[in-house]
Design an enzyme around this catalytic site. Sequence first.
Site, PDB file in Angstrom:
ATOM      1  N   GLU A  68       6.169  21.431  13.491  1.00  0.00           N
ATOM      2  CA  GLU A  68       5.459  20.557  14.215  1.00  0.00           C
ATOM      3  C   GLU A  68       4.516  20.721  15.130  1.00  0.00           C
ATOM      4  OE1 GLU A  68       4.467  16.378  13.314  1.00  0.00           O
ATOM      5  OE2 GLU A  68       4.155  17.471  15.159  1.00  0.00           O
ATOM      6  N   ASP A 118      -3.158  14.928   9.263  1.00  0.00           N
ATOM      7  CA  ASP A 118      -4.162  14.120   9.748  1.00  0.00           C
ATOM      8  C   ASP A 118      -5.545  14.330   8.979  1.00  0.00           C
ATOM      9  OD1 ASP A 118      -2.868  13.156  12.245  1.00  0.00           O
ATOM     10  OD2 ASP A 118      -2.405  15.148  12.412  1.00  0.00           O
ATOM     11  N   LYS A 122     -14.012  12.050  10.730  1.00  0.00           N
ATOM     12  CA  LYS A 122     -15.703  12.120  11.026  1.00  0.00           C
ATOM     13  C   LYS A 122     -15.710  13.372  10.536  1.00  0.00           C
ATOM     14  CE  LYS A 122     -15.306   9.140  15.127  1.00  0.00           C
ATOM     15  NZ  LYS A 122     -14.555   9.045  16.562  1.00  0.00           N
TER      16      LYS A 122
HETATM   17  C1  LIG Z   1      -0.163  11.704  10.109  1.00  0.00           C
HETATM   18  S1  LIG Z   1       1.233  12.405  10.503  1.00  0.00           S
HETATM   19  C2  LIG Z   1       2.417  12.509   9.356  1.00  0.00           C
HETATM   20  C3  LIG Z   1       3.903  12.565   9.506  1.00  0.00           C
HETATM   21  C4  LIG Z   1       4.935  12.657   8.259  1.00  0.00           C
HETATM   22  N1  LIG Z   1       4.642  13.752   7.719  1.00  0.00           N
HETATM   23  C5  LIG Z   1       4.693  11.431   7.619  1.00  0.00           C
HETATM   24  O1  LIG Z   1       4.288  11.529   6.468  1.00  0.00           O
HETATM   25  O2  LIG Z   1       5.251  10.504   7.933  1.00  0.00           O
HETATM   26  C6  LIG Z   1       0.862  13.983  10.735  1.00  0.00           C
HETATM   27  C7  LIG Z   1       1.794  14.977  11.821  1.00  0.00           C
HETATM   28  O3  LIG Z   1       1.204  16.343  11.473  1.00  0.00           O
HETATM   29  C8  LIG Z   1       1.487  17.164  12.683  1.00  0.00           C
HETATM   30  N2  LIG Z   1       0.569  17.963  12.751  1.00  0.00           N
HETATM   31  C9  LIG Z   1      -1.074  18.093  13.141  1.00  0.00           C
HETATM   32  N3  LIG Z   1      -1.417  19.105  12.787  1.00  0.00           N
HETATM   33  C10 LIG Z   1      -0.678  20.032  12.561  1.00  0.00           C
HETATM   34  C11 LIG Z   1      -0.447  21.358  12.564  1.00  0.00           C
HETATM   35  N4  LIG Z   1      -1.849  22.006  12.529  1.00  0.00           N
HETATM   36  N5  LIG Z   1       0.598  21.975  12.577  1.00  0.00           N
HETATM   37  C12 LIG Z   1       1.687  21.388  12.366  1.00  0.00           C
HETATM   38  N6  LIG Z   1       1.846  20.139  12.516  1.00  0.00           N
HETATM   39  C13 LIG Z   1       0.657  19.455  12.758  1.00  0.00           C
HETATM   40  C14 LIG Z   1       1.084  15.954  13.649  1.00  0.00           C
HETATM   41  O4  LIG Z   1       1.687  15.986  15.062  1.00  0.00           O
HETATM   42  C15 LIG Z   1       1.704  14.716  12.883  1.00  0.00           C
HETATM   43  O5  LIG Z   1       3.332  14.702  13.492  1.00  0.00           O
END
Ligand SMILES: C[S@@+](CC[C@H](N)C(=O)[O-])C[C@H]1O[C@@H](n2cnc3c(N)ncnc32)[C@H](O)[C@@H]1O
Length: 217
Positions: A68, A118, A122
């Site tokens: 994370e 994520d 955009k």
């Molecule tokens: C939209 S949330 C989804 C969380 C979880 N997987 C769920 O489905 O409930 C995306 C998560 O990915 C993490 N994240 C974003 N970019 C990342 C990266 N490059 N490497 C690791 N984690 C990342 C964010 O901090 C966030 O906790």
Amino acid sequence: MSRSLKYDIPGPDWRCSVLDVSERGWPTLFDPALSAPLELALEIGFGRGEFLLDLAAKRPETAFIGVEVSFKRVLKMARKLARSGLTNTRLLEARGELVVRDLLPPASVREIWINFSDPWPKDRHYKRRLIQSEFVANAARCLTSGGMLHVATDDVLYASQIDEVLSREPLLENTFAPERWLAEVPGRMQTGYELQWRAEGRSLHFFAYRRPSGHES
Ligand SMILES: C[S@@+](CC[C@H](N)C(=O)[O-])C[C@H]1O[C@@H](n2cnc3c(N)ncnc32)[C@H](O)[C@@H]1O
């Protein structure tokens, strides 16, 4: 940073650092009681951690790595993990891109899960999306023969990009073919974000790609 954030870990602290991993390697960071060779599985972007906790509880013989980028989410998950009594999971605060590029040997991981990363909707932010050709090539290289890459998204445009990138990766094959993805995978544990998207009636896209045998390098 929220003032109510609790920093104490009520039990063993299973967080590790990039330095720990690069200096000592994964096997030394897990309980020696886990069978050798270690069966490694990875979740990138575990968020609130429900999915990873569920997998780790169901499969005590597997060594899970939760990656994370958010310090706060790693801290909160470390507290949950300590309370759970599970000993087969380690947490790493890092970017998934770095982990698959630098911290995992070739053909070392049985499965990689990426749930609802994520979508960066955009146009000017597309480059920030996790699922890109270079990332997928590195992830595929880390997979063992028969190893699986699972990806889920609720975002229609991101789903098309994921489909394009995964289907172009020569080391992987689509286990849902001839479908490009599935809208439901029976028996799959639902993640925190997924519950939210389902409640909002969004369509979901689940991908499952395998590294076939004979492609190890
Ligand atoms: C939209 S949330 C989804 C969380 C979880 N997987 C769920 O489905 O409930 C995306 C998560 O990915 C993490 N994240 C974003 N970019 C990342 C990266 N490059 N490497 C690791 N984690 C990342 C964010 O901090 C966030 O906790």
